[in-house]
Design a protein around this motif. Structure first.
Motif: not given
Length: 340
Positions: A168-170, A178-181, A214-217, A222-226
């Protein structure tokens, strides 16, 4: 003057131990260190005077910052995603830390370690990777097992992105890994559901749990923008994930159409309600179980992060232990008493 500023900059962040991480900020603290600019926007005071709203970030969190004199000689030009050396004072405003910046300049390359500025999962990524592989191996249906292998293990580029991405963004799990967790937590809850409710089709439920986000990829950069990508804003992770799963199923010879439709339905319905972004409401037991598991993990992690953030920001509970209203949970939060 420039040499002195550079020397302070090098001194401030020369090592992990010397850095003043945001989680350690307190009222009245003087800050002189390097941070990542997460957001920046101009605003006006009630008197019509321009100032800058800035969000600074390191791996321990974020802090709201203000540049009250943006045209001051001590404030250099900077932009979002710059690493900046700042000097300023911490105050507490509305129960949260706020940094008033008096001096700011873009940090010189080599004066900071980028790893200090990305929030990271408390779980080691190799450990989560092993758990993901074991969960995939536990799916015995040959079509679903092949689909999971094609999505997560045979596509090395996606696999790497998935393991590093945030969920998530925040709101919750908004950090590297975080996505895998979150995905593994949801899958573990679904595994429990399948043991407790024998009517559930475990292989379908676990496959849906592993694929649900999986669509969140693609939805999040990617970081650091997220932050939300264009495709994320326009289409969203639910439909993106559904399309990826259905397209993969089509590549598997003789993949049963009904099984593909049921798996797709679980993904489309995993937010549970239309008003929460699901194109469909759950019509299968597995879809309902997945929506509950996803909601449980997201809500409990949101509460955990809110309680932890209150402590980091110096927001002490009142005499009865209450921390105040949280808009994400839509409730007044209280940390459980210690009975040990």
């Amino acid at each position: 003057m420039e040499f002195n500023e550079f020397f302070r900059e090098q001194n401030a962040s020369a090592s992990n131990g010397g850095m003043r991480f945001i989680e350690s900020f307190y009222d009245g603290m003087r800050v002189a260190d390097i941070y990542l600019v997460k957001t920046k926007n101009a605003a006006l005071t009630k008197n019509g005077k321009e100032y800058l709203n800035v969000t600074l970030q390191d791996r321990t969190g974020q802090v709201d910052a203000k540049v009250w004199e943006p045209n001051s000689p001590g404030i250099a030009e900077f932009d979002v995603l710059d690493y900046v050396y700042v000097e300023g004072n911490v105050t507490v405003y509305n129960g949260s830390n706020q940094l008033s910046i008096q001096r700011l300049r873009v940090a010189k390359e080599g004066s900071f370690d980028p790893k200090n500025y990305l929030p990271v999962s408390g779980r080691p990524i190799p450990e989560m990777d092993q758990e993901l592989q074991q969960m995939i191996k536990s799916v015995k249906n040959p079509y679903l097992n092949k689909l999971l292998n094609m999505i997560f293990l045979e596509n090395e580029g996606f696999h790497k992105e998935f393991m590093q991405h945030s969920a998530a963004k925040s709101v919750h799990h908004g950090y590297v890994g975080g996505l895998a967790e979150h995905t593994l937590s949801v899958a573990a809850i679904c595994d429990f559901y399948a043991k407790h409710y024998p009517d559930l089709h475990r292989d379908l439920l676990i496959t849906a749990a592993l694929c649900h986000d999986i669509g969140k990829v693609q939805e999040l950069t990617a970081f650091p923008r997220n932050d939300y990508s264009d495709v994320g804003q326009l289409i969203g992770h639910i439909v993106i994930g559904y399309q990826a799963v259905i397209n993969t199923a089509k590549k598997i010879p003789d993949f049963p159409e009904t099984l593909a439709a049921e798996l797709g339905h679980c993904i489309l319905a995993h937010h549970g309600e239309l008003e929460y972004g699901s194109p469909k409401k759950p019509a299968l037991m597995e879809a309902m179980a997945l929506s509950f598991a996803d909601n449980v993990d997201a809500k409990l992690e949101t509460m955990r992060e809110a309680i932890a953030a209150a402590g980091k920001n110096g927001k002490a509970p009142d005499s009865n232990g209450w921390l105040g209203f949280n808009r994400l949970i839509d409730s007044n939060l209280r940390k459980t008493s210690d009975f040990s």
